[in-house]
Design a protein around this motif. Structure first.
Motif, PDB file in Angstrom:
ATOM      1  N   VAL A   1       0.844  -1.199   0.000  1.00 24.85           N
ATOM      2  CA  VAL A   1       0.000   0.000   0.000  1.00 24.85           C
ATOM      3  C   VAL A   1       0.877   1.246   0.000  1.00 24.85           C
ATOM      4  N   TRP A   2       0.593   2.170  -0.900  1.00 24.01           N
ATOM      5  CA  TRP A   2       1.251   3.474  -0.841  1.00 24.01           C
ATOM      6  C   TRP A   2       0.227   4.529  -0.430  1.00 24.01           C
ATOM      7  N   ASN A   3       0.694   5.611   0.158  1.00 27.89           N
ATOM      8  CA  ASN A   3      -0.228   6.685   0.538  1.00 27.89           C
ATOM      9  C   ASN A   3       0.475   8.027   0.458  1.00 27.89           C
ATOM     10  N   ASP A   4      -0.316   9.062   0.334  1.00 28.99           N
ATOM     11  CA  ASP A   4       0.216  10.421   0.208  1.00 28.99           C
ATOM     12  C   ASP A   4      -0.886  11.384   0.636  1.00 28.99           C
ATOM     13  N   GLU A   5      -0.540  12.656   0.771  1.00 27.43           N
ATOM     14  CA  GLU A   5      -1.536  13.691   1.059  1.00 27.43           C
ATOM     15  C   GLU A   5      -1.275  14.875   0.150  1.00 27.43           C
ATOM     16  N   LEU A   6      -2.322  15.310  -0.562  1.00 24.07           N
ATOM     17  CA  LEU A   6      -2.186  16.417  -1.495  1.00 24.07           C
ATOM     18  C   LEU A   6      -2.225  17.748  -0.751  1.00 24.07           C
ATOM     19  N   ALA A   7      -1.823  18.793  -1.454  1.00 19.91           N
ATOM     20  CA  ALA A   7      -1.690  20.109  -0.826  1.00 19.91           C
ATOM     21  C   ALA A   7      -2.999  20.626  -0.243  1.00 19.91           C
ATOM     22  N   ASN A   8      -4.114  20.260  -0.841  1.00 18.89           N
ATOM     23  CA  ASN A   8      -5.402  20.760  -0.351  1.00 18.89           C
ATOM     24  C   ASN A   8      -6.047  19.823   0.672  1.00 18.89           C
TER      25      ASN A   8
ATOM     26  N   LEU B   1      -7.350  18.537  -9.371  1.00 26.40           N
ATOM     27  CA  LEU B   1      -8.145  18.510  -8.140  1.00 26.40           C
ATOM     28  C   LEU B   1      -7.421  19.214  -7.014  1.00 26.40           C
ATOM     29  N   THR B   2      -6.094  19.119  -7.020  1.00 23.75           N
ATOM     30  CA  THR B   2      -5.307  19.778  -5.969  1.00 23.75           C
ATOM     31  C   THR B   2      -5.376  21.289  -6.097  1.00 23.75           C
ATOM     32  N   THR B   3      -5.305  21.781  -7.326  1.00 28.72           N
ATOM     33  CA  THR B   3      -5.232  23.230  -7.523  1.00 28.72           C
ATOM     34  C   THR B   3      -6.612  23.901  -7.619  1.00 28.72           C
ATOM     35  N   LYS B   4      -7.593  23.186  -8.182  1.00 33.52           N
ATOM     36  CA  LYS B   4      -8.904  23.798  -8.417  1.00 33.52           C
ATOM     37  C   LYS B   4      -9.893  23.611  -7.266  1.00 33.52           C
ATOM     38  N   TRP B   5      -9.668  22.615  -6.430  1.00 35.24           N
ATOM     39  CA  TRP B   5     -10.612  22.290  -5.366  1.00 35.24           C
ATOM     40  C   TRP B   5     -10.083  22.862  -4.058  1.00 35.24           C
ATOM     41  N   THR B   6     -10.682  23.950  -3.632  1.00 34.76           N
ATOM     42  CA  THR B   6     -10.196  24.658  -2.447  1.00 34.76           C
ATOM     43  C   THR B   6     -10.778  24.050  -1.176  1.00 34.76           C
ATOM     44  N   ALA B   7      -9.895  23.890  -0.203  1.00 29.60           N
ATOM     45  CA  ALA B   7     -10.321  23.278   1.058  1.00 29.60           C
ATOM     46  C   ALA B   7     -11.067  24.287   1.919  1.00 29.60           C
ATOM     47  N   LYS B   8     -12.004  23.753   2.664  1.00 30.98           N
ATOM     48  CA  LYS B   8     -12.693  24.556   3.673  1.00 30.98           C
ATOM     49  C   LYS B   8     -12.835  23.690   4.911  1.00 30.98           C
ATOM     50  N   GLU B   9     -13.046  24.318   6.033  1.00 25.74           N
ATOM     51  CA  GLU B   9     -13.197  23.553   7.262  1.00 25.74           C
ATOM     52  C   GLU B   9     -14.611  22.968   7.322  1.00 25.74           C
ATOM     53  N   VAL B  10     -14.686  21.662   7.538  1.00 25.52           N
ATOM     54  CA  VAL B  10     -15.974  20.972   7.673  1.00 25.52           C
ATOM     55  C   VAL B  10     -15.977  20.231   9.003  1.00 25.52           C
ATOM     56  N   THR B  11     -16.924  20.594   9.838  1.00 23.11           N
ATOM     57  CA  THR B  11     -17.054  19.904  11.127  1.00 23.11           C
ATOM     58  C   THR B  11     -18.246  18.959  11.051  1.00 23.11           C
ATOM     59  N   ILE B  12     -17.968  17.686  11.184  1.00 28.60           N
ATOM     60  CA  ILE B  12     -19.024  16.675  11.077  1.00 28.60           C
ATOM     61  C   ILE B  12     -19.598  16.422  12.460  1.00 28.60           C
ATOM     62  N   PRO B  13     -20.891  16.634  12.625  1.00 29.36           N
ATOM     63  CA  PRO B  13     -21.505  16.466  13.952  1.00 29.36           C
ATOM     64  C   PRO B  13     -21.335  15.041  14.479  1.00 29.36           C
ATOM     65  N   VAL B  14     -21.247  14.945  15.792  1.00 29.91           N
ATOM     66  CA  VAL B  14     -21.177  13.649  16.453  1.00 29.91           C
ATOM     67  C   VAL B  14     -22.534  13.376  17.099  1.00 29.91           C
ATOM     68  N   PHE B  15     -23.141  12.271  16.732  1.00 27.79           N
ATOM     69  CA  PHE B  15     -24.428  11.881  17.309  1.00 27.79           C
ATOM     70  C   PHE B  15     -24.189  10.675  18.204  1.00 27.79           C
ATOM     71  N   LYS B  16     -24.389  10.859  19.463  1.00 27.06           N
ATOM     72  CA  LYS B  16     -24.081   9.805  20.423  1.00 27.06           C
ATOM     73  C   LYS B  16     -25.087   8.661  20.309  1.00 27.06           C
ATOM     74  N   THR B  17     -24.572   7.467  20.176  1.00 24.71           N
ATOM     75  CA  THR B  17     -25.431   6.278  20.139  1.00 24.71           C
ATOM     76  C   THR B  17     -25.870   5.929  21.553  1.00 24.71           C
ATOM     77  N   PRO B  18     -27.154   5.711  21.770  1.00 25.86           N
ATOM     78  CA  PRO B  18     -27.618   5.359  23.120  1.00 25.86           C
ATOM     79  C   PRO B  18     -27.001   4.053  23.613  1.00 25.86           C
ATOM     80  N   GLN B  19     -27.056   3.848  24.911  1.00 28.63           N
ATOM     81  CA  GLN B  19     -26.618   2.582  25.491  1.00 28.63           C
ATOM     82  C   GLN B  19     -27.671   1.508  25.232  1.00 28.63           C
ATOM     83  N   ALA B  20     -27.266   0.264  25.393  1.00 25.29           N
ATOM     84  CA  ALA B  20     -28.226  -0.833  25.270  1.00 25.29           C
ATOM     85  C   ALA B  20     -29.323  -0.656  26.316  1.00 25.29           C
ATOM     86  N   PRO B  21     -30.564  -1.031  26.001  1.00 26.17           N
ATOM     87  CA  PRO B  21     -31.652  -0.874  26.977  1.00 26.17           C
ATOM     88  C   PRO B  21     -31.418  -1.753  28.209  1.00 26.17           C
TER      89      PRO B  21
END
Length: 944
Positions: free
Chosen positions: A508-515, A711-731
């Protein structure tokens, strides 16, 4: 590698398809060796050293067409019986052995014309499989006793309820075929048969059927994969040679369907919420030269934005979201069918008028060279994809040998598609469709006969009544008593393993682009293809509760054209590259997925970039998509399986948790979503900062990264915060819930509780614990008891389904209605006793399967892509499979018991039933978990 040769040919001939039309002939050469034993068994060998696995397929030339009227369903019944036991494998047969040897799972299927048995195994188990397949033919039938037959009848009947009786439009094909084919035609009845005929089958009937058809001279054995041919031949002769030849079998005569005059029938469907019109014409049998032109004709008429049927019915009249037409050629006869499901309350007469208009338009314009070649390219690519695994090649070789008498037809058939002309397409339309008699079926919701075609006659279907205790009693645990069939060799001992294949984890290879895009890849040059997924985190989690369905609509609309390309132009651009690209959404992400020929990889990524960065935002397409989604939601309201899923999620997560919501949204929410809502979602949340690209195939890291430059140059990054929805405990206590689907022939059950996230330390150990409970197919206690022991169900499963968030542990099944309570009681007993009855043998079976199955874990590109997605989603090591092997090897009975007690507690679960409340609700008081909660009141008179 042979795979590489095959797909290289695909590349060459894709290019050829775009040149001047002339006769084409491939130089395709799938190498094979064929020989025949003295008893008539035909054997085909194909070697492929790319992975340490072998696919083994036994194809018997008997399907429903070889049955007799009044005894239908026998061929399919035998598909089931042959997995259960044989004299030398013992009870559990191939299913138990498959678990031990790390196989893909013994499987099979039945068609009108053949029954096949197949699986892929690590190559050290090849001799075991040859021994086992021989046992099916020569040392099986004595093990079929009255209790065995009685139990398997119930399993097959449950399969029929599940696939036909208890699903929307389930009776459609039955009505068509019994009118398209005369009563004495072997295609007049369905492969699965009738409940009545299955029940009436006697032991002597079954044994006579086996004696006639399950003989070496009516079978083909194919071995495909990494093995030594000389050794394989030796084993085949050793284990199959002494099986006696059967009586000579006369081939059935090819006989087309017959419709003396067009016939129109309607059916009020208990499970349908949308009207559906189907038209069917008799055509030609398998391998007839006209079948290839019919394949192209039916695809051209119905697939894609430019398809004549879609232009009229989708774009102009707006009566449906899509149309579907296909050609179905079987060994003795063929049929072409056109099926269109209208929007809510659409009059099927209007759809019928639209079909006539579309056909008239086609008659005037025909098919262009460009469209003809485009469709040929797609059919050719599909053909080669069917050969991209050892199992796929094995099945194709077996089929060609069975139907054409020559496995070498695998190297010839594609030419018959490539050589179809425009004139051929129009000729088959005029010969088989235009002005010809047909069968029409109008399936409409209950009480809406007015939507059916004018003058349609009612189709009568004999439906099963739900009666408690109606099924015969049997004890499947009784050991069969019989005199063993003699053999010239010792068969009682299972052959030893060969040399163990080593686990080879892809690099497996991996990398991270500038954006911010994280990129993961595996170079794999077995075939000149590339598969990729661009996963953008968020999905439905980023929606607002009053606008549920926005992510799904956004993803769907991104498939519908770009700023500079209409929908039709985008479809053509993709197809001309021999590629496929689709955008879809889920609970946690939006994904752009694609497959392409390696030589066209960069051009395909350029189209992905265009779809991603320059959506068309077409208002007409937006409204059509909304209507389609609303139609899907209406249909889900009456489908017991989707009802169960939706209700269960709400019970698990709670109504205020977005994880409980349908990813399609609701009818109310979808109808009020605007195009501006989609644009806002796209602008705010489609960002490279939460994107991961996975690439597998014949492309190196340098080229893969270079293709993403734009995609690296044309797609501008923005901050995205993904909500956390807590899963209830078992009944803290169990609760029984019931959702009423009147007249349901099965109860759909989901029992479970919130449990674990994939990232939890206990997650993978818990899945190991679950293998013998319900995760191991036929090795599991739930399957052995409820299917194999009692015949209550066609299948039952248990699983942990967490992601980065906690997900539930769930036991799910579809059981026949009149044993709803008994099924739940059996499940309750099994999970209560599981921690105490888990044995050393269970642990050994679990370890054997989970370790040995790793030999075939990375055979396909899809498996490699899934590996990358796991690595990126859950921050796993590239060799996480080895980490999991360590967990398996170190698993103990004490650890299994601890995990079972912690996560599978019947007294801390939700017990959901979706079925017929009138007959089943009150009985559930006996489960011992309190008075059931009725979630919907379809009949006020129901009393608890």
């Amino acid at each position: 590698m042979i795979k590489k040769v095959l797909l290289f040919i695909a590349v060459i001939f894709f290019i050829a398809c775009n040149t001047e039309q002339k006769e084409k002939k491939t130089s395709l050469n799938v190498p094979f060796e064929k020989f025949e034993l003295d008893n008539g068994l035909q054997v085909v060998l194909h070697t492929d050293k790319s992975d340490p696995v072998v696919a083994v397929e036994l194809m018997v030339h008997v399907g429903s067409a070889r049955e007799i009227e009044g005894r239908t369903g026998f061929a399919h019944l035998f598909e089931h019986l042959l997995f259960l036991e044989s004299e030398n494998l013992g009870k559990g047969g191939l299913d138990k052995m498959s678990a031990r040897i790390g196989g893909s799972g013994a499987n099979g299927s039945t068609s009108r014309d053949r029954t096949n048995y197949l699986q892929t195994v690590p190559n050290d188990a090849l001799e075991k499989m040859i021994w086992a397949e021989a046992d099916k033919l020569g040392w099986f039938i004595n093990t079929v006793t009255e209790p065995v037959l009685a139990k398997e009848k119930q399993v097959v009947k449950n399969e029929k309820r599940q696939s036909v009786d208890n699903r929307p439009y389930g009776f459609n094909q039955q009505i068509i075929d019994r009118n398209l084919y005369p009563k004495d035609h072997p295609y007049n009845w369905q492969v699965i048969g009738s409940l009545e005929h299955l029940q009436n089958a006697t032991l002597s009937d079954v044994k006579a059927f086996f004696k006639k058809w399950y003989v070496p001279n009516n079978a083909t054995l194919v071995l495909s994969g990494d093995f030594d041919s000389a050794k394989a031949k030796e084993w085949v002769r050793k284990y199959f040679n002494e099986i006696p030849r059967g009586e000579e079998i006369t081939p059935l005569v090819k006989k087309s369907g017959k419709v003396n005059e067009s016939k129109s029938l309607y059916f009020e469907d208990n499970f349908a919420r949308l009207p559906m019109l189907t038209l069917a014409w008799p055509t030609v049998e398998l391998y007839h030269k006209d079948s290839y032109a019919l394949d192209i004709l039916t695809e051209y008429l119905s697939q894609g934005k430019k398809a004549p049927l879609n232009k009229v019915l989708v774009d102009d009249l707006k009566l449906t979201a899509n149309t579907s037409m296909w050609n179905w050629s079987s060994e003795l006869a063929g049929q072409s069918q056109l099926s269109i499901r209208g929007f809510n309350n659409v009059d099927l007469n209007k759809i019928n008028d639209g079909i006539k208009t579309a056909f008239k338009n086609f008659e005037e314009t025909g098919i262009s060279d460009k469209d003809l070649n485009r469709i040929k390219a797609g059919l050719e690519t599909s053909f080669y994809n069917s050969l991209s695994s050892v199992l796929g090649k094995g099945t194709n070789l077996a089929s060609y040998n069975t139907y054409a008498g020559d496995p070498g037809f695998i190297n010839k058939e594609i030419d018959l598609t490539l050589n179809v002309t425009k004139e051929d397409v129009m000729r088959v339309y005029n010969t088989y469709i235009k002005g010809k008699n047909f069968i029409a079926t109008s399936f409409v919701p209950k009480g809406m006969k007015n939507l059916a075609l004018k003058d349609a006659k009612e189709a009568i279907i004999k439906e099963e009544k739900i009666v408690i205790g109606a099924e015969e009693k049997f004890d499947a645990k009784v050991t069969a008593q019989y005199e063993k069939t003699p053999s010239k060799i010792s068969r009682a001992t299972e052959p030893a393993y060969g040399k163990s294949p080593a686990l080879s984890v892809p690099n497996v290879w991996n990398d991270e682009l500038a954006n911010g895009i994280k990129v993961f890849g595996i170079k794999n040059s077995e075939v000149p293809l590339v598969r990729f997924n661009l996963v953008i985190d968020g999905g439905q989690l980023l929606e607002k509760m009053d606008k549920l369905g926005v992510a799904n609509l956004t993803a769907r609309l991104m498939n519908r054209g770009t700023k500079n390309k209409t929908v039709a132009q985008l479809e053509e651009a993709i197809q001309e590259l021999g590629a496929s690209i689709s955008v879809y959404s889920s609970k946690e992400n939006i994904t752009i997925s694609g497959t392409t020929l390696a030589k066209n990889y960069t051009e395909t990524i350029n189209l992905v970039e265009e779809m991603l960065l320059e959506p068309r935002w077409d208002t007409t397409e937006f409204e059509l998509i909304k209507k389609s989604v609303v139609g899907n939601l209406r249909q889900q309201e009456a489908n017991p399986t989707t009802v169960t899923r939706n209700v269960y999620n709400e019970l698990i997560y709670g109504k205020d948790n977005i994880r409980s919501k349908n990813t399609l949204g609701t009818i109310a929410s979808v109808e009020k979503i605007s195009l501006d809502d989609l644009k806002a979602y796209y602008t705010n949340y489609i960002s490279p900062s939460v994107a991961k690209m996975h690439i597998v195939g014949d492309v190196n890291q340098e080229k893969a990264l270079a293709s993403l430059t734009n995609l690296t140059t044309k797609w501008t990054a923005k901050e995205v915060t993904i909500p956390v929805f807590k899963t209830p405990q078992a009944p803290n206590k169990p609760t029984v819930y019931f959702y009423d689907v009147p007249k349901a022939k099965q109860s759909v059950i989901s029992f479970g509780a919130p449990a674990l996230a994939v990232t939890d330390e206990d997650y993978y150990p818990a899945t190991v614990m679950n293998y013998i409970l319900g995760g191991g197919g036929f090795a599991s206690q739930l399957t052995q008891e409820l299917r194999e022991g009692k015949g209550y169900t066609y299948g039952i499963y248990s699983q942990f389904s967490g992601t980065k968030a906690k997900g539930p542990f769930t036991i799910s099944s579809r059981v026949r209605s009149n044993v709803t309570l008994e099924s739940a009681q059996s499940v309750k007993d099994i999970i209560t006793n599981y921690p105490t009855n888990y044995s050393e043998k269970d642990l050994a079976t679990t370890k054997g399967f989970l370790i040995k199955s790793n030999a075939r874990r990375f055979e396909t590109m899809g498996a490699k892509l899934n590996m990358l997605e796991n690595i990126s989603a859950y921050n796993l090591n590239a060799d996480y499979v080895k980490d999991r092997e360590k967990i398996v090897n170190e698993m103990t009975i004490e650890k299994v018991q601890e995990l079972a007690k912690k996560y599978v507690n019947p007294n801390k679960m939700i017990w959901l039933f979706v079925g017929d409340a009138e007959t089943q609700l009150e009985r559930l008081n006996e489960l011992g978990f309190g008075k059931p909660v009725l979630l919907n009141n379809t009949k006020e008179e129901i009393k608890l």
